[in-house]
Scaffold this motif. Structure first.
Motif, PDB file in Angstrom:
ATOM      1  N   SER A  99       0.838  -1.199   0.000  1.00 46.63           N
ATOM      2  CA  SER A  99       0.000   0.000   0.000  1.00 46.63           C
ATOM      3  C   SER A  99       0.875   1.251   0.000  1.00 46.63           C
ATOM      4  O   SER A  99       2.090   1.177   0.131  1.00 46.63           O
ATOM      5  N   ASN A 100       0.236   2.406  -0.101  1.00 53.15           N
ATOM      6  CA  ASN A 100       0.974   3.667  -0.123  1.00 53.15           C
ATOM      7  C   ASN A 100       1.790   3.838   1.145  1.00 53.15           C
ATOM      8  O   ASN A 100       1.306   3.585   2.241  1.00 53.15           O
ATOM      9  N   GLY A 101       3.042   4.241   0.971  1.00 50.00           N
ATOM     10  CA  GLY A 101       3.893   4.480   2.133  1.00 50.00           C
ATOM     11  C   GLY A 101       4.469   3.226   2.740  1.00 50.00           C
ATOM     12  O   GLY A 101       5.018   3.254   3.832  1.00 50.00           O
ATOM     13  N   SER A 102       4.384   2.091   2.037  1.00 53.10           N
ATOM     14  CA  SER A 102       4.886   0.844   2.616  1.00 53.10           C
ATOM     15  C   SER A 102       6.395   0.691   2.432  1.00 53.10           C
ATOM     16  O   SER A 102       6.982  -0.247   2.950  1.00 53.10           O
ATOM     17  N   GLY A 103       7.020   1.601   1.703  1.00 55.33           N
ATOM     18  CA  GLY A 103       8.479   1.561   1.595  1.00 55.33           C
ATOM     19  C   GLY A 103       9.020   1.077   0.265  1.00 55.33           C
ATOM     20  O   GLY A 103      10.228   0.838   0.139  1.00 55.33           O
ATOM     21  N   LYS A 104       8.165   0.973  -0.736  1.00 56.45           N
ATOM     22  CA  LYS A 104       8.618   0.434  -2.031  1.00 56.45           C
ATOM     23  C   LYS A 104       9.659   1.348  -2.686  1.00 56.45           C
ATOM     24  O   LYS A 104      10.746   0.906  -3.067  1.00 56.45           O
ATOM     25  N   SER A 105       9.298   2.631  -2.805  1.00 57.82           N
ATOM     26  CA  SER A 105      10.242   3.565  -3.432  1.00 57.82           C
ATOM     27  C   SER A 105      11.512   3.700  -2.605  1.00 57.82           C
ATOM     28  O   SER A 105      12.616   3.826  -3.146  1.00 57.82           O
ATOM     29  N   THR A 106      11.354   3.656  -1.283  1.00 58.73           N
ATOM     30  CA  THR A 106      12.525   3.744  -0.420  1.00 58.73           C
ATOM     31  C   THR A 106      13.477   2.581  -0.677  1.00 58.73           C
ATOM     32  O   THR A 106      14.695   2.758  -0.678  1.00 58.73           O
ATOM     33  N   LEU A 107      12.918   1.405  -0.934  1.00 63.48           N
ATOM     34  CA  LEU A 107      13.771   0.255  -1.237  1.00 63.48           C
ATOM     35  C   LEU A 107      14.589   0.523  -2.504  1.00 63.48           C
ATOM     36  O   LEU A 107      15.796   0.265  -2.555  1.00 63.48           O
ATOM     37  N   ILE A 137      20.729   6.342  -3.330  1.00 63.91           N
ATOM     38  CA  ILE A 137      20.237   7.684  -2.996  1.00 63.91           C
ATOM     39  C   ILE A 137      20.249   7.843  -1.469  1.00 63.91           C
ATOM     40  O   ILE A 137      20.655   8.871  -0.956  1.00 63.91           O
ATOM     41  N   TYR A 138      19.811   6.808  -0.774  1.00 58.42           N
ATOM     42  CA  TYR A 138      19.924   6.786   0.678  1.00 58.42           C
ATOM     43  C   TYR A 138      20.838   5.631   1.090  1.00 58.42           C
ATOM     44  O   TYR A 138      20.838   4.580   0.454  1.00 58.42           O
ATOM     45  N   ALA A 139      21.577   5.863   2.169  1.00 55.77           N
ATOM     46  CA  ALA A 139      22.352   4.763   2.744  1.00 55.77           C
ATOM     47  C   ALA A 139      21.407   3.904   3.579  1.00 55.77           C
ATOM     48  O   ALA A 139      20.381   4.392   4.045  1.00 55.77           O
ATOM     49  N   PHE A 195      11.783   6.751 -12.048  1.00 58.24           N
ATOM     50  CA  PHE A 195      11.290   7.367 -10.825  1.00 58.24           C
ATOM     51  C   PHE A 195       9.769   7.372 -10.831  1.00 58.24           C
ATOM     52  O   PHE A 195       9.133   7.300 -11.882  1.00 58.24           O
ATOM     53  N   GLN A 196       9.219   7.518  -9.622  1.00 59.73           N
ATOM     54  CA  GLN A 196       7.767   7.504  -9.495  1.00 59.73           C
ATOM     55  C   GLN A 196       7.133   8.619 -10.332  1.00 59.73           C
ATOM     56  O   GLN A 196       6.136   8.399 -10.992  1.00 59.73           O
ATOM     57  N   SER A 197       7.736   9.823 -10.271  1.00 58.52           N
ATOM     58  CA  SER A 197       7.336  10.818 -11.266  1.00 58.52           C
ATOM     59  C   SER A 197       8.569  11.056 -12.138  1.00 58.52           C
ATOM     60  O   SER A 197       9.656  11.240 -11.619  1.00 58.52           O
TER      61      SER A 197
END
Ligand SMILES: Nc1ncnc2c1ncn2[C@@H]1O[C@H](COP(=O)(O)OP(=O)(O)OP(=O)(O)O)[C@@H](O)[C@H]1O
Ligand SMILES: [Mg+2]
Lengths: 269, 317
Positions: A54-62, A69-71, A101-103
């Motif tokens: 669902s939204n905010g579940s961490g997919k893009s963060t993964l 991009i992030y450590a 990217f998402q956008s």
């Protein structure tokens, strides 16, 4: 985790030499927020994996931690056996990991063709003084043929000279995909590629991705909310829920699992 | 007289355009340096050291053609070594400023330029606050030779600018030109396409500061007297203005520099002619205020145009 569903995937994960991407206990916090907690799974060469949640579940963060991009706050990410921690983003990209990217993030100062040329895995992509003096004599058009192939595969050939900002949303997404494909990556990460695409365009994208995967052995991880697209494209699904790995298994089995439906698909209706 | 006057300003404009072209390149890779005049100063003082070493007694005989040719060679050597030294300093400073982005980087470069000026003022070897007088190396700035003198430096400026301009055009036609634009549009996306943006910025900064250094050495030998105040922010401001007005276009910034330089000189002449000597001088002293207001206007212009355009668009739709 549901043992029944995860069985085939973990069996798949055992095949040591074939492993392309190996996530071991990956966590990422933003202040007090656990965007990813203890994510562990493996992706084999040539696999097409769907990443849902669902939204905010961490997919893009993964995707963001894989591409540097992030450590990571904890855990390790291995790509072809190599630990990615501490590597710069361009180094990770040149190992063969491309992403959208998402956008869409296109270069609006460049034409459609030039955008794709940026993706070309040109020699001397590190502009030291020596490389710069060498490259000065080589016009970028030298690298245009590979880029042309990729943009015409995404049916953008006729827009070669246009500014990408003037393209419809769906075609901008496709341009981003072709910019990735130009570099012939071994791992392609697509963040919601069908958002803004018509059904016809998404079907064309499925065909293109299937074809590329077949021809080049491309490995794919795809985030998408469209169940039909995921079903048609992915062999295997990884489900995230509030930053945790909820399920990992073959697509049909995961989509049928009650707790997955409850956590994710249920709310989609 | 008029030819000499024209060539004199052409030489000065040449130096300004060298600085403009190089600063423009730095800004194009998202490094908004405000301290380019500091590197200009480093080049000039590197030139001083080179000159003191190669002409220890401060006199260069200009009797024979051999003297003149070797003097010209010495001048080119001076310009070249100033470029190398300044490029090296530029490389070291950008490495030191690795973590500083955007306005932090701008302030750091500004402070750096201020330090350069202060060190120069306190270093007697390079002339200190009183300045350094360079010997004439190829042509004498006196009597009938004056015309040749200004002509020589004007053509040197034109030649260097032409070389630089063609070099930048070549760069823009290579993949690196695309990388520069891409990293300017979206640094992160460019990095994820495999472009090493940080190395690109470092290399561009090295080259641009080298050019500023060359311009400094040229300035030293053209004016033949430099004081630390020549490398103050007030003198660096016009360069920044030209780059802003040129809107980062390689040709546009040259046009902006030449146009504004000429406009300013014409204005000064007009003031002298119309307002008499005293008022004309006063106008020249208001140069800073004038420049600052043009800079502010340049900053406000896009917003103003936007304001003017919007109602019209609404009316048409
Ligand atoms: N840079 C950041 N700083 C703080 N919090 C962040 C940052 N990036 C992501 N998050 C948070 O991490 C969580 C996961 O976000 P993420 O974008 O990965 O979700 P997602 O699964 O991609 O969702 P969506 O389907 O909406 O794209 C969210 O709560 C988000 O607010
Ligand atoms: Mg997302």
């Amino acid at each position: 985790m549901n043992g029944l569903v995860s069985e085939p995937a973990s069996a798949v994960g055992q095949a040591g030499a074939d492993v392309l991407l190996d996530l071991v206990g990956v966590s990422r916090r933003f202040g007090g927020l656990h965007a990813l907690s203890d994510i562990t799974f493996r992706v084999r060469k040539g696999e097409v994996v769907g990443l849902v949640g669902s939204n905010g579940s961490g997919k893009s963060t993964l995707f963001n931690v894989i591409t540097g991009i992030y450590a990571v706050s904890a855990g390790r990410i291995l790509f072809q056996g190599q630990d990615l921690s501490g590597l710069s983003r361009h180094t990770i990209a040149r190992l063969g990991i491309a992403r959208t990217f998402q956008s869409p993030r296109l270069f609006t100062g460049l034409s459609v063709l030039e955008n794709a040329v940026i993706g070309v895995d040109a020699p001397y992509k590190t502009p030291t003084l020596l490389n710069l003096l060498r490259q000065l004599w080589i016009p970028w058009h030298r690298y245009a043929s590979a880029a042309r192939g990729a943009i015409s595969a995404c049916r953008l050939g006729m827009h070669e000279d246009r500014n990408p900002a003037t393209l419809p949303y769906g075609e901008r997404r496709l341009l981003e995909v072709s910019r990735c494909l130009v570099s012939s990556p071994s791992l392609l990460l697509l963040d919601e590629p069908t958002a803004g695409l018509s059904d016809e365009e998404s079907n064309a994208l499925i065909r293109l991705l299937h074809g590329t995967a077949r021809d080049t052995g491309l490995t794919l991880i795809v985030i998408d909310h469209r169940v039909s697209f995921i079903r048609a494209l992915c062999d295997r699904l990884v489900v995230l829920n509030h930053g945790e790995l909820l399920e990992d298994g073959l697509t049909a089995a995961v989509l049928a699992a009650p707790h997955v439906i409850a956590a994710y698909l249920g709310e989609e209706g | 007289m008029t030819v000499e006057f024209f060539l004199y300003h052409a030489a000065f404009a040449g130096i300004a355009v060298l600085l403009t072209q190089s600063l423009n390149l730095v800004w194009r890779v998202n490094r908004f340096s405000l301290g380019h005049h500091g590197y200009f100063g480093i080049g000039a003082y590197a030139g001083v050291v080179f000159t003191r070493f190669s002409v220890p007694d401060g006199k260069w005989a200009l009797d024979t053609w051999i003297d003149r040719l070797s003097g010209a060679g010495l001048l080119l050597g001076c310009i070249g070594s100033a470029a190398v030294v300044t490029g090296f300093v530029g490389y070291v400073t950008i490495r030191l400023f690795v973590r500083l982005r955007e306005d932090h980087f701008a302030v750091a470069t500004l402070v750096f330029a201020e330090i350069v000026q202060n060190v120069a003022a306190n270093c007697t070897y390079v002339g200190g606050a009183l300045g350094f007088e360079a010997p004439y190396l190829a042509v004498r700035n006196a009597g009938a030779e004056r015309l040749w003198y200004v002509g020589f430096y004007a053509s040197l400026g034109v030649a260097l600018n032409l070389l630089l301009y063609l070099g930048i055009r070549r760069l823009d036609q290579s993949t690196y030109g695309l990388y520069i634009t891409a990293s300017r549009d979206d640094e992160l996306a460019a990095e994820l396409c495999g472009v090493d943006v940080w190395t690109l910025q470092r290399t561009v900064f090295l080259l641009a500061t080298a050019v500023a250094g060359a311009a400094g050495a040229l300035f030293l030998h053209f004016t033949s007297l430099i004081v630390p105040g020549d490398f103050s922010l007030i003198n660096g401001l016009p360069i920044i203005l030209y780059v802003v007005l040129g809107n980062l276009g390689p040709a546009r910034c040259v046009a902006a520099a030449l146009g504004l330089y000429t406009a300013y000189e014409i204005m000064k002449l007009q003031f002298f002619g119309l307002l008499g000597l005293e008022l004309g001088r006063a106008a020249a002293e208001w140069k800073e205020v004038l420049l600052a207001s043009v800079l502010i206007a340049a900053g406000l212009l896009p917003a103003l145009l936007q304001k003017l355009r919007c109602p019209r668009r609404e009316a048409s739709s």
